[in-house]
Design a protein around this motif. Sequence first.
Motif, PDB file in Angstrom:
ATOM      1  N   ILE A  84       0.835  -1.202   0.000  1.00  0.00           N
ATOM      2  CA  ILE A  84       0.000   0.000   0.000  1.00  0.00           C
ATOM      3  C   ILE A  84       0.870   1.252   0.000  1.00  0.00           C
ATOM      4  O   ILE A  84       0.608   2.213  -0.734  1.00  0.00           O
ATOM      5  N   GLU A  85       1.935   1.260   0.826  1.00  0.00           N
ATOM      6  CA  GLU A  85       2.825   2.420   0.891  1.00  0.00           C
ATOM      7  C   GLU A  85       3.483   2.675  -0.465  1.00  0.00           C
ATOM      8  O   GLU A  85       3.674   3.824  -0.870  1.00  0.00           O
ATOM      9  N   LYS A  90       3.440   6.273  -5.417  1.00  0.00           N
ATOM     10  CA  LYS A  90       3.341   6.433  -6.869  1.00  0.00           C
ATOM     11  C   LYS A  90       2.055   7.128  -7.290  1.00  0.00           C
ATOM     12  O   LYS A  90       1.888   7.458  -8.459  1.00  0.00           O
ATOM     13  N   ASP A  91       1.137   7.340  -6.342  1.00  0.00           N
ATOM     14  CA  ASP A  91      -0.160   7.939  -6.661  1.00  0.00           C
ATOM     15  C   ASP A  91       0.002   9.458  -6.796  1.00  0.00           C
ATOM     16  O   ASP A  91       0.408  10.122  -5.843  1.00  0.00           O
ATOM     17  N   PRO A  92      -0.335  10.051  -7.949  1.00  0.00           N
ATOM     18  CA  PRO A  92      -0.224  11.508  -8.129  1.00  0.00           C
ATOM     19  C   PRO A  92      -1.019  12.297  -7.097  1.00  0.00           C
ATOM     20  O   PRO A  92      -0.641  13.416  -6.742  1.00  0.00           O
ATOM     21  N   THR A  93      -2.106  11.705  -6.601  1.00  0.00           N
ATOM     22  CA  THR A  93      -2.934  12.394  -5.598  1.00  0.00           C
ATOM     23  C   THR A  93      -2.129  12.733  -4.348  1.00  0.00           C
ATOM     24  O   THR A  93      -2.370  13.747  -3.696  1.00  0.00           O
ATOM     25  N   ASN A  94      -1.160  11.898  -4.025  1.00  0.00           N
ATOM     26  CA  ASN A  94      -0.360  12.113  -2.815  1.00  0.00           C
ATOM     27  C   ASN A  94       0.466  13.389  -2.882  1.00  0.00           C
ATOM     28  O   ASN A  94       0.939  13.877  -1.862  1.00  0.00           O
ATOM     29  N   ASN A 152      -5.886  18.116   4.135  1.00  0.00           N
ATOM     30  CA  ASN A 152      -5.297  17.119   5.024  1.00  0.00           C
ATOM     31  C   ASN A 152      -4.378  16.174   4.264  1.00  0.00           C
ATOM     32  O   ASN A 152      -4.164  16.321   3.066  1.00  0.00           O
ATOM     33  N   GLY A 153      -3.845  15.190   4.972  1.00  0.00           N
ATOM     34  CA  GLY A 153      -2.954  14.217   4.366  1.00  0.00           C
ATOM     35  C   GLY A 153      -3.698  13.224   3.491  1.00  0.00           C
ATOM     36  O   GLY A 153      -4.923  13.240   3.363  1.00  0.00           O
ATOM     37  N   TYR A 154      -2.957  12.326   2.915  1.00  0.00           N
ATOM     38  CA  TYR A 154      -3.487  11.314   2.003  1.00  0.00           C
ATOM     39  C   TYR A 154      -4.365  10.326   2.761  1.00  0.00           C
ATOM     40  O   TYR A 154      -3.969   9.799   3.791  1.00  0.00           O
ATOM     41  N   ASN A 155      -5.567  10.086   2.233  1.00  0.00           N
ATOM     42  CA  ASN A 155      -6.503   9.144   2.836  1.00  0.00           C
ATOM     43  C   ASN A 155      -6.294   7.779   2.189  1.00  0.00           C
ATOM     44  O   ASN A 155      -6.630   7.574   1.024  1.00  0.00           O
ATOM     45  N   ARG A 156      -5.718   6.838   2.942  1.00  0.00           N
ATOM     46  CA  ARG A 156      -5.376   5.534   2.384  1.00  0.00           C
ATOM     47  C   ARG A 156      -6.602   4.725   1.998  1.00  0.00           C
ATOM     48  O   ARG A 156      -6.534   3.858   1.128  1.00  0.00           O
ATOM     49  N   THR A 157      -7.731   5.002   2.618  1.00  0.00           N
ATOM     50  CA  THR A 157      -8.950   4.251   2.323  1.00  0.00           C
ATOM     51  C   THR A 157      -9.593   4.713   1.020  1.00  0.00           C
ATOM     52  O   THR A 157      -9.954   3.901   0.163  1.00  0.00           O
ATOM     53  N   THR A 158      -9.745   6.031   0.849  1.00  0.00           N
ATOM     54  CA  THR A 158     -10.407   6.575  -0.332  1.00  0.00           C
ATOM     55  C   THR A 158      -9.445   6.906  -1.457  1.00  0.00           C
ATOM     56  O   THR A 158      -9.868   7.211  -2.569  1.00  0.00           O
ATOM     57  N   ARG A 159      -8.129   6.849  -1.175  1.00  0.00           N
ATOM     58  CA  ARG A 159      -7.091   7.218  -2.156  1.00  0.00           C
ATOM     59  C   ARG A 159      -7.315   8.654  -2.642  1.00  0.00           C
ATOM     60  O   ARG A 159      -7.203   8.958  -3.837  1.00  0.00           O
ATOM     61  N   ALA A 160      -7.640   9.538  -1.708  1.00  0.00           N
ATOM     62  CA  ALA A 160      -7.853  10.948  -2.022  1.00  0.00           C
ATOM     63  C   ALA A 160      -7.241  11.788  -0.912  1.00  0.00           C
ATOM     64  O   ALA A 160      -6.802  11.267   0.115  1.00  0.00           O
ATOM     65  N   LYS A 161      -7.194  13.100  -1.135  1.00  0.00           N
ATOM     66  CA  LYS A 161      -6.815  14.026  -0.073  1.00  0.00           C
ATOM     67  C   LYS A 161      -8.064  14.795   0.335  1.00  0.00           C
ATOM     68  O   LYS A 161      -8.759  15.365  -0.512  1.00  0.00           O
ATOM     69  N   VAL A 178     -10.083  15.546  -2.920  1.00  0.00           N
ATOM     70  CA  VAL A 178      -9.461  15.873  -4.201  1.00  0.00           C
ATOM     71  C   VAL A 178      -8.594  14.715  -4.660  1.00  0.00           C
ATOM     72  O   VAL A 178      -7.888  14.089  -3.861  1.00  0.00           O
ATOM     73  N   THR A 179      -8.645  14.427  -5.964  1.00  0.00           N
ATOM     74  CA  THR A 179      -7.783  13.407  -6.558  1.00  0.00           C
ATOM     75  C   THR A 179      -7.082  13.997  -7.779  1.00  0.00           C
ATOM     76  O   THR A 179      -7.548  14.981  -8.367  1.00  0.00           O
ATOM     77  N   LYS A 180      -5.968  13.380  -8.144  1.00  0.00           N
ATOM     78  CA  LYS A 180      -5.209  13.817  -9.321  1.00  0.00           C
ATOM     79  C   LYS A 180      -4.889  12.591 -10.172  1.00  0.00           C
ATOM     80  O   LYS A 180      -4.425  11.573  -9.646  1.00  0.00           O
ATOM     81  N   ASP A 181      -5.128  12.691 -11.481  1.00  0.00           N
ATOM     82  CA  ASP A 181      -4.813  11.559 -12.345  1.00  0.00           C
ATOM     83  C   ASP A 181      -3.377  11.652 -12.856  1.00  0.00           C
ATOM     84  O   ASP A 181      -2.649  12.598 -12.536  1.00  0.00           O
ATOM     85  N   ALA A 182      -2.974  10.673 -13.658  1.00  0.00           N
ATOM     86  CA  ALA A 182      -1.593  10.611 -14.131  1.00  0.00           C
ATOM     87  C   ALA A 182      -1.216  11.804 -14.999  1.00  0.00           C
ATOM     88  O   ALA A 182      -0.027  12.138 -15.130  1.00  0.00           O
ATOM     89  N   SER A 183      -2.213  12.473 -15.584  1.00  0.00           N
ATOM     90  CA  SER A 183      -1.944  13.645 -16.426  1.00  0.00           C
ATOM     91  C   SER A 183      -1.922  14.943 -15.626  1.00  0.00           C
ATOM     92  O   SER A 183      -1.726  16.016 -16.196  1.00  0.00           O
ATOM     93  N   GLY A 184      -2.165  14.831 -14.313  1.00  0.00           N
ATOM     94  CA  GLY A 184      -2.142  16.022 -13.462  1.00  0.00           C
ATOM     95  C   GLY A 184      -3.476  16.716 -13.329  1.00  0.00           C
ATOM     96  O   GLY A 184      -3.550  17.801 -12.734  1.00  0.00           O
ATOM     97  N   ASN A 185      -4.548  16.138 -13.876  1.00  0.00           N
ATOM     98  CA  ASN A 185      -5.872  16.748 -13.775  1.00  0.00           C
ATOM     99  C   ASN A 185      -6.480  16.494 -12.402  1.00  0.00           C
ATOM    100  O   ASN A 185      -6.456  15.361 -11.910  1.00  0.00           O
TER     101      ASN A 185
END
Length: 263
Positions: A84-85, A90-94, A152-161, A178-185
Amino acid sequence: MKRLWILLIVLSVLLTGCASKEDKALAQEVIAQINNIESATKTNADEIYVAHRAYSNLTEKQQKLVTNSTDLFSMVATLENLIIEEEISKDPTNTITEAELVGIWRENHADSHRGYFYFTPNGYVYYLASKSAVSQSDFISDYILATSFSLNGYNRTTRAKDGGFYNTANRSDATFSVTKDASGNLTMVMECGVASGTYTKTGETVDTSPNQCLHSGCSNMAASTGDSFFCEKHSNRCLECNKYIDEDALLCLNCIVEALKDK
């Protein structure tokens, strides 16, 4: 006393289930597999997987004979956390920061009126609904919802901030993720009364430089601190915290909000 010992022996036999030699042999094989794993790392993930599969294939009676099963469970949990870590790193949202929230956000789905949020560089949050596209100049002081927002920090459950602000319009807490995709959107899911919905940034560049003083005929820049749209000369001072505020105001919005919360 002799009868008590007999009862204890019978109870012990019932609890162990009279394990056969085959049961014990299969359990010993799994015990050995677990003992051969020194620690949980991504490099020995295959060993942990094989041991866990062997344990799962045992009967319930046989599993009770595996004396180091807790070690196996601990290694599986550790391995899952490591995976998970790595996914989080690698998750852009982080990587999303508060600075990336600054700008105008447009509601994705709407009927006649579409909602627009504006997050400013100094922490203000505005909202208005419009039939047509809006720009930065449309967000006048009448549409201010909050004077600060948090991320806030990264939410490991929802994979969002997650983030939020205190909505002064209806005196309640608003939340968003908020989430961010691989293209930065960026995509924002807002929970804010009638303004709730899914929003994406318009891409419009907003002016992050200080605004000009709103006092008639004044060409000075607005105060760089406090909650004033006027220069330091034409600003008042908040009666509670002494911050710069508009020339026709007595208290800053933060102090007004705090006063409302206490009621």
